[in-house]
Design a protein around this motif. Structure first.
Motif, PDB file in Angstrom:
ATOM      1  N   GLU A   1      22.139   5.185 -17.784  1.00 36.98           N
ATOM      2  CA  GLU A   1      22.055   3.986 -16.959  1.00 36.98           C
ATOM      3  C   GLU A   1      20.634   3.557 -16.606  1.00 36.98           C
ATOM      4  OE1 GLU A   1      25.946   5.978 -16.418  1.00 36.98           O
ATOM      5  OE2 GLU A   1      23.891   6.677 -16.328  1.00 36.98           O
ATOM      6  N   GLU A   2      19.730   4.508 -16.399  1.00 38.57           N
ATOM      7  CA  GLU A   2      18.410   4.141 -15.886  1.00 38.57           C
ATOM      8  C   GLU A   2      17.216   4.597 -16.723  1.00 38.57           C
ATOM      9  OE1 GLU A   2      18.248   5.845 -11.975  1.00 38.57           O
ATOM     10  OE2 GLU A   2      18.271   7.894 -12.740  1.00 38.57           O
ATOM     11  N   GLY A   3      17.456   5.271 -17.818  1.00 39.76           N
ATOM     12  CA  GLY A   3      16.326   5.813 -18.572  1.00 39.76           C
ATOM     13  C   GLY A   3      15.812   7.056 -17.861  1.00 39.76           C
ATOM     14  N   GLN A   4      14.497   7.123 -17.636  1.00 44.06           N
ATOM     15  CA  GLN A   4      13.959   8.304 -16.958  1.00 44.06           C
ATOM     16  C   GLN A   4      14.566   8.417 -15.564  1.00 44.06           C
ATOM     17  OE1 GLN A   4       9.723   8.764 -17.039  1.00 44.06           O
ATOM     18  NE2 GLN A   4       9.804  10.721 -15.972  1.00 44.06           N
ATOM     19  N   SER A   5      15.109   9.575 -15.278  1.00 45.81           N
ATOM     20  CA  SER A   5      15.749   9.805 -13.986  1.00 45.81           C
ATOM     21  C   SER A   5      14.826  10.623 -13.086  1.00 45.81           C
ATOM     22  CB  SER A   5      17.075  10.550 -14.186  1.00 45.81           C
ATOM     23  OG  SER A   5      16.837  11.913 -14.499  1.00 45.81           O
ATOM     24  N   ASP A   6      15.323  10.936 -11.896  1.00 47.75           N
ATOM     25  CA  ASP A   6      14.593  11.814 -10.987  1.00 47.75           C
ATOM     26  C   ASP A   6      14.954  13.277 -11.210  1.00 47.75           C
ATOM     27  OD1 ASP A   6      13.303   9.683  -9.712  1.00 47.75           O
ATOM     28  OD2 ASP A   6      14.979   9.385  -8.329  1.00 47.75           O
ATOM     29  N   LEU A   7      15.943  13.546 -12.064  1.00 53.01           N
ATOM     30  CA  LEU A   7      16.371  14.917 -12.340  1.00 53.01           C
ATOM     31  C   LEU A   7      15.386  15.644 -13.237  1.00 53.01           C
ATOM     32  CD1 LEU A   7      20.146  14.277 -13.131  1.00 53.01           C
ATOM     33  CD2 LEU A   7      19.267  15.584 -11.177  1.00 53.01           C
ATOM     34  N   VAL A   8      15.216  16.934 -12.975  1.00 55.42           N
ATOM     35  CA  VAL A   8      14.416  17.781 -13.858  1.00 55.42           C
ATOM     36  C   VAL A   8      15.221  19.016 -14.241  1.00 55.42           C
ATOM     37  CG1 VAL A   8      12.164  17.038 -12.975  1.00 55.42           C
ATOM     38  CG2 VAL A   8      13.266  19.051 -12.005  1.00 55.42           C
ATOM     39  N   LEU A   9      14.956  19.493 -15.430  1.00 56.43           N
ATOM     40  CA  LEU A   9      15.491  20.755 -15.915  1.00 56.43           C
ATOM     41  C   LEU A   9      14.385  21.784 -15.765  1.00 56.43           C
ATOM     42  CD1 LEU A   9      17.410  22.623 -17.560  1.00 56.43           C
ATOM     43  CD2 LEU A   9      16.397  21.594 -19.623  1.00 56.43           C
ATOM     44  N   HIS A  10      14.660  22.856 -15.015  1.00 58.44           N
ATOM     45  CA  HIS A  10      13.694  23.937 -14.825  1.00 58.44           C
ATOM     46  C   HIS A  10      14.162  25.117 -15.671  1.00 58.44           C
ATOM     47  CE1 HIS A  10      11.843  27.021 -11.775  1.00 58.44           C
ATOM     48  NE2 HIS A  10      11.499  27.274 -13.018  1.00 58.44           N
ATOM     49  N   VAL A  11      13.328  25.506 -16.629  1.00 61.79           N
ATOM     50  CA  VAL A  11      13.640  26.600 -17.548  1.00 61.79           C
ATOM     51  C   VAL A  11      12.472  27.573 -17.563  1.00 61.79           C
ATOM     52  CG1 VAL A  11      14.149  27.190 -19.959  1.00 61.79           C
ATOM     53  CG2 VAL A  11      14.943  25.023 -19.033  1.00 61.79           C
ATOM     54  N   ASN A  12      12.776  28.858 -17.608  1.00 62.23           N
ATOM     55  CA  ASN A  12      11.742  29.868 -17.821  1.00 62.23           C
ATOM     56  C   ASN A  12      11.857  30.333 -19.266  1.00 62.23           C
ATOM     57  OD1 ASN A  12      10.929  29.711 -15.145  1.00 62.23           O
ATOM     58  ND2 ASN A  12      12.309  31.321 -14.505  1.00 62.23           N
ATOM     59  N   VAL A  13      10.722  30.376 -19.965  1.00 63.89           N
ATOM     60  CA  VAL A  13      10.701  30.763 -21.369  1.00 63.89           C
ATOM     61  C   VAL A  13       9.957  32.095 -21.482  1.00 63.89           C
ATOM     62  CG1 VAL A  13       9.957  30.131 -23.702  1.00 63.89           C
ATOM     63  CG2 VAL A  13      10.749  28.353 -22.118  1.00 63.89           C
ATOM     64  N   PHE A  14      10.627  33.069 -22.110  1.00 65.76           N
ATOM     65  CA  PHE A  14      10.078  34.408 -22.258  1.00 65.76           C
ATOM     66  C   PHE A  14       9.759  34.679 -23.718  1.00 65.76           C
ATOM     67  CE2 PHE A  14      12.687  34.367 -18.522  1.00 65.76           C
ATOM     68  CZ  PHE A  14      11.998  35.154 -17.603  1.00 65.76           C
TER      69      PHE A  14
END
Length: 126
Positions: free
Chosen positions: A97-110
Motif C-alpha cells: 500500500e505505501e512502499g517503504q514502511s516504518d517496519l524493520v526486520l532485525h536479524v543477527n547474522v553469524f
C-alpha cells in the motif's frame, strides 16, 4: 554494472547490507509474506519459537498494510554492524500500500565456517 558490497567486521560504524546476504534476507521476508512466521523450512535460518513468530505476525498485522517483497530500494537504507560475534542487520521493509514502511526486520547474522546462519530477532517499528 552491479557493485558487490563486501562483508565488513567494523564495530565502529554501520555499513550497507552485504550483497551475499541479500538473497537470504529476501527469502525471510517472502516467508513472512506467505504466513510462514516460524521460518521452519528455510535453510541456514534458525526457526523461531512460538512467542517470537506470533509477535512478528501480530506486529505486521497491527501495522495495517500488506508486506511486500523486498525491492532493491530497501538496500539504500538498510544497514548492518559487526557486534564482535555477529552482525546486527536492520532491513527496511516495504508494503504493497505505501512502499517503504516504518517496519524493520532485525536479524543477527553469524559466521559459520564458509557460510552464514541467520537468526531473526523481530519485526517492529523502531
Amino acid at each position: 554494472m552491479s557493485v558487490t558490497l563486501p562483508i565488513l567486521k567494523d564495530e565502529v560504524q554501520e555499513h550497507p547490507v552485504p550483497s551475499a546476504w541479500r538473497p537470504k534476507l529476501r527469502e525471510i521476508v517472502d516467508a513472512f509474506k506467505t504466513g510462514n512466521f516460524n521460518l521452519r523450512d528455510l535453510e541456514c535460518v534458525e526457526p523461531l519459537d512460538e512467542d517470537t513468530s506470533v509477535g512478528i505476525a501480530r506486529n505486521i498485522s497491527a501495522y495495517g498494510c500488506t508486506l511486500a517483497a523486498l525491492p532493491d530500494d530497501s538496500w539504500k537504507t538498510s544497514v548492518c554492524q559487526w557486534q564482535y560475534e555477529y552482525w546486527k542487520v536492520l532491513v527496511d521493509l516495504f508494503s504493497v500500500e505505501e512502499g517503504q514502511s516504518d517496519l524493520v526486520l532485525h536479524v543477527n547474522v553469524f559466521e559459520k565456517g564458509d557460510s552464514f546462519e541467520y537468526k531473526v530477532h523481530f519485526v517492529y517499528v523502531p
